[in-house]
Design an enzyme around this catalytic site. Structure first.
Site, PDB file in Angstrom:
ATOM      1  N   HIS A 180     120.972 -75.617-103.984  1.00 53.36           N
ATOM      2  CA  HIS A 180     122.360 -75.159-103.966  1.00 53.36           C
ATOM      3  C   HIS A 180     123.030 -75.679-105.237  1.00 53.36           C
ATOM      4  CE1 HIS A 180     126.160 -73.790-102.290  1.00 53.36           C
ATOM      5  NE2 HIS A 180     126.656 -74.846-102.915  1.00 53.36           N
ATOM      6  N   CYS A 181     123.545 -74.761-106.043  1.00 52.71           N
ATOM      7  CA  CYS A 181     124.143 -75.169-107.325  1.00 52.71           C
ATOM      8  C   CYS A 181     125.670 -75.127-107.200  1.00 52.71           C
ATOM      9  CB  CYS A 181     123.660 -74.236-108.430  1.00 52.71           C
ATOM     10  SG  CYS A 181     124.403 -74.630-110.012  1.00 52.71           S
TER      11      CYS A 181
END
Ligand SMILES: [Zn+2]
Ligand SMILES: [Zn+2]
Ligand SMILES: [Zn+2]
Length: 348
Positions: A180-181
């Site tokens: 997850h960025c």
């Protein structure tokens, strides 16, 4: 989609002293298990039931969304700041050198800006990858091996395929989740991994270009150092090199005081883009190495925990993985077939 009438967690009860009866969430068949077996794989549908997995508290979900939106806004503001600031500070210098150089610089800037913003938008605002919908919950509907290695997602309340992971920041299951960025406010998964890598590549190229152009423009508009550099001729004796370096550094700082606002912006653009390109290059290298190995960041973490699996994965290392990822396979084979046909014509 078929689903069981009661929730799977309600079905997991009836614990006895030695054996206990439980229900497979996948096909609904009842099975007897020894009391020590908290994880089991159904012999019919292949679904994995894990009684140890507990649903975590979802209190922080709102904070994670807020954090992602803040990071996303900062990244977008920074991108527009670099583009507009670069245009304002570098264009007058480049066009004053020559018109042709100015036009060439404009073309490069436009291509890099459009590529970076487009790939960023595709990576940030596209769904990262929805796992396929599958029938589950009752015996006649679910065939033998239909849910092989599927687990139950306690957040989405539906089956999770072996290649999917639940992201607690996005609040849903993501197919082939890499990580997850927060900077794109989205997961990196099957649907946007390509856009994410292309965004990093264009961001690395853009920051490289900005730092080179910032140095080039500063060189043209930096206040003269000549009056201090003239004093260098008089320096003799021991530690000459050190004293010369010292004089140059002091002259550099003194002349920086006379920098215009354009010059200061160029200095900031250079520091920001140079430090950013180092971080992004490391990230790009890590991502390309994982693609070469045929893994995602999450699958790499899980294979590190299991050495046997790592040995199996070792065989998958191949440049073909990179060719497949960038969709070059078709273009390469097409090019090779054209080359082959032309060679045949030449031979005959
Ligand atoms: Zn089953
Ligand atoms: Zn989920
Ligand atoms: Zn996510």
């Amino acid at each position: 989609m078929a689903s069981s009438s009661s929730s799977p967690e309600e079905q997991y009860g009836n614990e006895a002293t030695d054996n206990y009866e439980t229900t497979c969430w996948g096909c609904g068949l009842r099975v007897m298990l020894p009391s020590c077996a908290s994880v089991f794989k159904c012999g019919w549908c292949g679904a994995i039931t894990d009684h140890n997995k507990k649903k975590h508290d979802e209190k922080c979900f709102g904070w994670r969304v807020l954090r992602d939106r803040c990071f996303l806004s900062v990244v977008m503001v920074f991108m527009f700041f670099v583009i507009l600031g670069g245009v304002w500070a570098i264009y007058p210098v480049v066009f004053s050198v020559s018109l042709l150089w100015g036009i060439f610089h404009s073309i490069i800037t436009t291509i890099l800006s459009i590529a970076t913003i487009s790939f960023f938008s595709l990576a940030a605002f596209r769904c990262a990858g929805t796992p396929p919908n599958i029938l589950w919950g009752s015996y006649p509907t679910v065939g033998k091996g239909d849910l092989d290695n599927y687990r139950f997602c306690h957040y989405c309340l539906k089956p999770k395929s072996p290649r999917a992971h639940h992201c607690r920041s996005c609040g849903k299951c993501i197919l082939d989740m890499d990580h997850h960025c927060p900077f794109i406010g989205n997961c990196v998964g099957a649907a946007n991994h390509y856009s994410f890598i292309c965004f990093i590549i264009s961001a690395v190229l853009s920051t490289n270009y900005v730092s080179i152009m910032a140095v080039y423009s500063s060189w043209h508009m930096w206040p003269p150092l000549s009056h201090t550099l003239g004093r260098l001729k008089g320096i003799t004796g021991r530690d000459v090199a050190w004293r010369i370096m010292n004089e140059i550094f002091i002259a550099f700082l003194r002349s920086a005081l006379f920098l215009s606002s354009r010059g200061l912006l160029l200095l900031y653009l250079f520091i920001a883009s140079f430090s950013l390109q180092i971080g992004l290059s490391v990230l790009l290298w890590q991502q390309l190495s994982l693609i070469y190995e045929g893994k995602t960041y999450l699958s790499n973490l899980s294979s590190q925990e299991d050495n046997e699996e790592e040995e199996e994965e070792e065989e998958k290392k191949d440049c073909q993985n990179l060719v497949r990822f960038f969709g070059l396979q078709y273009s390469v084979s097409r090019f090779l077939s054209i080359f082959h046909v032309t060679r045949k014509r030449h031979d005959t």
